[in-house]
Design an enzyme around this catalytic site. Structure first.
Site, PDB file in Angstrom:
ATOM      1  CE  LYS A  55     -10.598  20.442  24.918  1.00  0.00           C
ATOM      2  NZ  LYS A  55      -9.758  21.626  25.051  1.00  0.00           N
ATOM      3  CD  GLN A  99      -9.905  25.187  25.183  1.00  0.00           C
ATOM      4  OE1 GLN A  99      -9.838  24.074  25.690  1.00  0.00           O
ATOM      5  NE2 GLN A  99      -9.933  25.365  23.879  1.00  0.00           N
ATOM      6  CG  ASP A 122      -3.436  20.534  26.130  1.00  0.00           C
ATOM      7  OD1 ASP A 122      -4.094  19.901  25.290  1.00  0.00           O
ATOM      8  OD2 ASP A 122      -3.842  21.575  26.683  1.00  0.00           O
TER       9      ASP A 122
HETATM   10  N1  GUN Z   1      -7.394  25.400  22.159  1.00  0.00           N
HETATM   11  C1  GUN Z   1      -7.679  24.806  20.976  1.00  0.00           C
HETATM   12  N2  GUN Z   1      -7.227  23.550  20.970  1.00  0.00           N
HETATM   13  C2  GUN Z   1      -6.655  23.328  22.163  1.00  0.00           C
HETATM   14  C3  GUN Z   1      -6.018  22.196  22.756  1.00  0.00           C
HETATM   15  O1  GUN Z   1      -5.867  21.127  22.161  1.00  0.00           O
HETATM   16  N3  GUN Z   1      -5.560  22.363  24.011  1.00  0.00           N
HETATM   17  C4  GUN Z   1      -5.690  23.545  24.670  1.00  0.00           C
HETATM   18  N4  GUN Z   1      -5.205  23.621  25.903  1.00  0.00           N
HETATM   19  N5  GUN Z   1      -6.276  24.607  24.166  1.00  0.00           N
HETATM   20  C5  GUN Z   1      -6.753  24.495  22.908  1.00  0.00           C
END
Ligand code: GUN
Length: 297
Positions: A55, A99, A122
């Site tokens: 990311k 995350q 998100d």
């Molecule tokens: N863990 C796995 N996928 C995601 C996501 O799209 N967002 C977040 N915050 N954590 C994740």
């Protein structure tokens, strides 16, 4: 034998990232600063660590500012909430992503609730989930929004189509249902307790599989010429002790002769999630700066 089209999510995501990069340039010219995304990782989970690194890299590649906050799995929830509070108050931060999963001693819901909804890239905050449900402008979860983009690219207008979503999670199934409803689809949200799932799936023009069970949706469940979006990423043991492989929630090899088009695993929905995260960050930045987000994003 007829074979359906394999949707190239990687190529579509690359195009979206280019569009975001162009939008970022125009944001910088108008706002005099870069959009900023803060990613918070608690603990040392290997998979999460890879996601966070990817990311960060993608954020920089589109010309945005990337801020990473890595914290030990032993920090208290209050310490995490303090960090979120600081990021909420930091004007250079447009997007905050915590995350998941968080360590067991933390309450995911309470942590997500602490994020400023305007920075919730998100789209997990109840304010954004509620706005999406009542049809207000919201930050929308990345994976279902990415699925919708692929569907519109494949089918154009979705008006009146039968859509069946398998899986009712807050992250994919539920927001996917809201998005497809907004496109005037007739939406069925199926799940592990759905009776006769095969015949429910068989009426769909659009199938979105997001259950997290390897190859659970069988090829002959699928109506001829349906478009299938496979959100599953399941690691399964290799045959005869070979390397583990990734498979989706749909039995791809069976499905190919039934579908009009289908996303592969990997290379389908996966690359879209990060691209949409970058899109959401730019959109959040534009809104916070009082600018209109670029057309077509
Ligand atoms: N863990 C796995 N996928 C995601 C996501 O799209 N967002 C977040 N915050 N954590 C994740």
């Amino acid at each position: 034998m007829k074979v359906g089209r394999i949707i190239d999510g990687k190529a579509f995501a690359a195009g979206l990232r280019e569009q975001v990069a162009t939008g970022v340039q125009s944001f910088v010219a108008q706002a005099g600063r870069k959009p900023g995304l803060a990613v918070v990782l608690v603990g040392e989970d290997a998979a999460s660590s890879v996601y966070v690194r990817n990311k960060g890299k993608a954020t920089l590649e589109t010309g945005m500012e990337s801020m990473e906050f890595r914290r030990s799995a032993t920090i208290s929830q209050d310490e995490l909430l303090e960090l979120i509070d600081e990021l909420n108050g930091d004007d250079d931060v447009d997007g905050i992503l915590v995350q998941l999963p968080l360590p067991d001693h933390m309450d995911d819901k309470a942590v997500i609730a602490a994020i400023d909804p305007a920075k919730d890239v998100d789209g997990f905050h109840v304010v954004n989930a509620g706005k999406l449900a009542v049809g207000e402008d919201a930050l929308v979860p990345c994976t279902p929004l990415g699925c919708l983009m692929l569907l519109k690219d494949e089918l154009g207008d979705l008006d009146g189509l039968e859509a069946v979503i398998v899986g009712r999670s807050n992250i994919v199934g539920k927001p996917m249902a809201q998005l497809l409803l907004k496109e005037n689809c007739t939406v069925t949200l199926a799940h592990s307790r759905t009776r006769d799932l095969a015949s429910v799936v068989h009426r769909a023009d659009i199938v979105v599989a997001a259950v997290g069970r390897p190859e659970m949706v069988k090829g002959d469940w699928i109506k001829p010429d349906a478009v299938v979006i496979d959100v599953g990423i399941n690691r399964v043991a290799g045959k005869e002790g070979g390397k583990p492989t990734l498979v989706g929630d749909v039995a791809m090899s069976e499905a190919l002769s039934h579908v009009r088009a289908i996303t592969p695993v990997p290379g389908g929905v996966g690359p879209m999630t990060i691209a949409v995260l970058l899109r959401n960050t730019l959109v959040a930045a534009c809104k916070r700066a009082g600018l209109s987000p670029p057309e077509g994003l």
